[in-house]
Design an enzyme around this catalytic site. Sequence first.
Site, PDB file in Angstrom:
ATOM      1  N   GLU A 453     -19.325   7.533  14.979  1.00 56.47           N
ATOM      2  CA  GLU A 453     -19.688   8.410  13.872  1.00 56.47           C
ATOM      3  C   GLU A 453     -19.518   9.895  14.183  1.00 56.47           C
ATOM      4  O   GLU A 453     -20.464  10.681  14.063  1.00 56.47           O
ATOM      5  CB  GLU A 453     -21.116   8.119  13.421  1.00 56.47           C
ATOM      6  CG  GLU A 453     -21.264   6.713  12.877  1.00 56.47           C
ATOM      7  CD  GLU A 453     -22.669   6.407  12.382  1.00 56.47           C
ATOM      8  OE1 GLU A 453     -23.592   7.205  12.655  1.00 56.47           O
ATOM      9  OE2 GLU A 453     -22.846   5.380  11.724  1.00 56.47           O
ATOM     10  N   GLU A 558     -21.074  -1.359  11.370  1.00 53.23           N
ATOM     11  CA  GLU A 558     -22.505  -1.440  11.107  1.00 53.23           C
ATOM     12  C   GLU A 558     -22.731  -1.715   9.627  1.00 53.23           C
ATOM     13  O   GLU A 558     -22.039  -1.157   8.781  1.00 53.23           O
ATOM     14  CB  GLU A 558     -23.218  -0.129  11.487  1.00 53.23           C
ATOM     15  CG  GLU A 558     -23.148   0.252  12.946  1.00 53.23           C
ATOM     16  CD  GLU A 558     -23.862   1.567  13.244  1.00 53.23           C
ATOM     17  OE1 GLU A 558     -24.633   2.043  12.372  1.00 53.23           O
ATOM     18  OE2 GLU A 558     -23.641   2.117  14.331  1.00 53.23           O
TER      19      GLU A 558
END
Length: 794
Positions: A453, A558
């Site tokens: 991320e 995720e």
Amino acid sequence: MASGSNNQPHNVSYDALPVHTDDHGNPGYYHPQPSTDDFQNSGYNTPQHELDAVPLTSGVPAGAAQPRFLGAAAYDSAGFRNSLASSNYTHPGSEYGNSVYALDPTGGYRDDPNASYEHGAIPMSPKEGGRFLTDKNAVYAAPKAKSKRRVLVLGVIAGIILLIAAIAVPVYIFVIKPHSTNNRTSSSSASSSSASSPTSTSKPGKTNLVTGGDGSKITLDNGTTITYANKFGGYWYYDENDPFNNNARAQSWSPALNETFKYGIDQIRGVNLGGWLVTEPFVYVVTPALYQKYSTASPQAVDEWTLCQAMRADTAGGGINQLEDHYKTFITEEDFAEIAGAGLNFVRIPIGYWAIETRDTEQFLPKTSWTYFLKAIKWARKYGIRINLDLHALPGSQNGWNHSGRLGTIGFMNGPMGYVNVQRSLDYIRVIAEFISQPEYKDVVTIFGIINEPQGPTFGKDNLSRFYLEAYRIIRQAGGTGEGNGPYVSIHDGFFPRSDWVDIFPNADRMSIDTHPYLAFNEQSASPLSSFVQTPCTSWGNLVNTSMGAFGLTTAGEWSLAVNDCGLFLNNVGAGTRYEGTYTPGTFPKMGSCTPYTDWQNFDADMKSNFKKLALSTMDALQNYFFWTWKIGPSLESGKVETPAWSYQLGLQNGWMPTNPQDAVGACGNTSPFAPPLKSWQTGGAGVGIPDSVSNALAWPPTSISAAGAVATLPAYTATGPIPTLPAPTFSAKNVNAGNGWNNAKDNTGFNVPIPGCTYLDPWVDPGTAPPAACAGAANRRAPQPTITPPPSL
């Protein structure tokens, strides 16, 4: 540039979900909207990813990044979220569960009569007869009538023969018969078409089984024994004299580790092992004792940095060794056995750069977590599970969130120390790539997520692209090119639309793109859970199909079942929830009580059914995925799990996660699915590579760094330091080659270290700080060879 501001555009599209509103624009009702390419110009709410996009409040570190997945456009006053992490759980017969057919990796035991029998698997026998009986009847003809005495004599003789055979055959099969040993140069080959025959080790007066399927007994590393529960035709395999044997298979439909995993055809069904080797406040709920114990410390434990500070100061309470106690107990071998038995074939394991080293005043516990990642490799190999190694935290922080190691500013490729932090990060990527590309490990650790991320809008897509390409080059140098030579390189979308990454790296050898779609952090909605069941299908399915065809392998690294932000400390230590209107940074309208979503012990059949339907539709829409996360521990205060929608294991144990992930196929009624296979170069096809024109256009280093200026004027390191190679495990058996940690001996450039006489700032300094005076630096010296680190004992 001052922290809290930048010049990046707002409203970055990121697979946002439809706003749940009524006909008057009030939050609360779901209206499906047609899917467009990443929902650009579609009216869908999109999160903000700039430092000034969300107003900050007192108590937040200066320059701290805004929360991820927060759709700021939904409310006039958006608040700061210190980050979520991720979490989850699991639990799981057949006619041949304990037969030689079940133990024979050459065929691949199956017990699902409805499954297709690829990989050379053996189908079930007819309902009325056992396979042993059928085979025996085919070999032995019916005897002719004989006299009683002759029959008696022959019967005695036959009995003696059978007795001898009963002893000799198992001895031959399990003790004498040699099995195929995976050696360093050729064994562990992912292209093997079949596994070697199972065997056993022999000790005086004792024979130890080294493989088995459903119902077999397993002796774990800690000496305890469990019964393997795997209804999907999977079998474990571990021989202490042959510890790198890759015979194990997670399920009948998943290739064994010594077979080729056909990405784009074989489906990744995985879970994260979140909160294990990288902690975060959400782990406050995953492993409560870690953070709850220091919730009133000064400074308060809000990330792994401050947690380590608090532990180091608490020598009477166990000191920093408490963190290793967590590594030892939170995830164990039994979890891997359960994961395979749950029908899952991959795990994504977040690790921090401190698994390799720390420098200066960095508070993290160095090197220790690597020992437990080695255990993960051993356990994954034993149960036929593949690993996606995710580099979750990098020096300076790539996003300013607590799961990057330290909550606050973004110092990776941003600010005066932004360039040297990237130099360090590329070194760490290189060290990991060299280790996992070795023949002993490459068939287990098959995906390498090089950064988790990254805040792309902070340092720009061009610079992020340059970093990705340089990391890709380093990984391919370590392992080589072509299928089976080093891992898939997984890049995160950086919070840009996936469509923006198409053709950025044409002809890249095995590169995948990762996104993290969540429902929980968009606008909070009072709509019933049932209204969300098809949202993944309408919002994500078509985008994944498009990306699989245009970019290549597309994964969801995720996701969870949460449709709101309900859960103890889900947003941060001590923070409330948007859903209940108690989230302290900002003002949010109350949607309702969180109790119906967190009181899982009282979930009714309808609630469980809708959660299961949501899980199935999400699995089908995302196709290749990793649920966040496998397990969550109970709160110290309530004694129960407080974030049930994030726990795969808890959902399995209590009936709201599907016991067979294959049931998800078709849940979305996909009318235009991705048609495999992937393009040949996306799976390691020979003779193709990134064109020189692209490599030149995205050459490393970049010319400038955000919030700092020209790279030539910024602090830099020199590549003259010794290389801290990662240690290999040790084994009780003699003459086991575990590798030396470095796959490519020709890759001998030194490690990036400070130049003597030059001035450097703290790697975690606020990006708005002025850089030190330029340093001419020292002449490069001949780079040393890698220094082999002594192995830890497993």
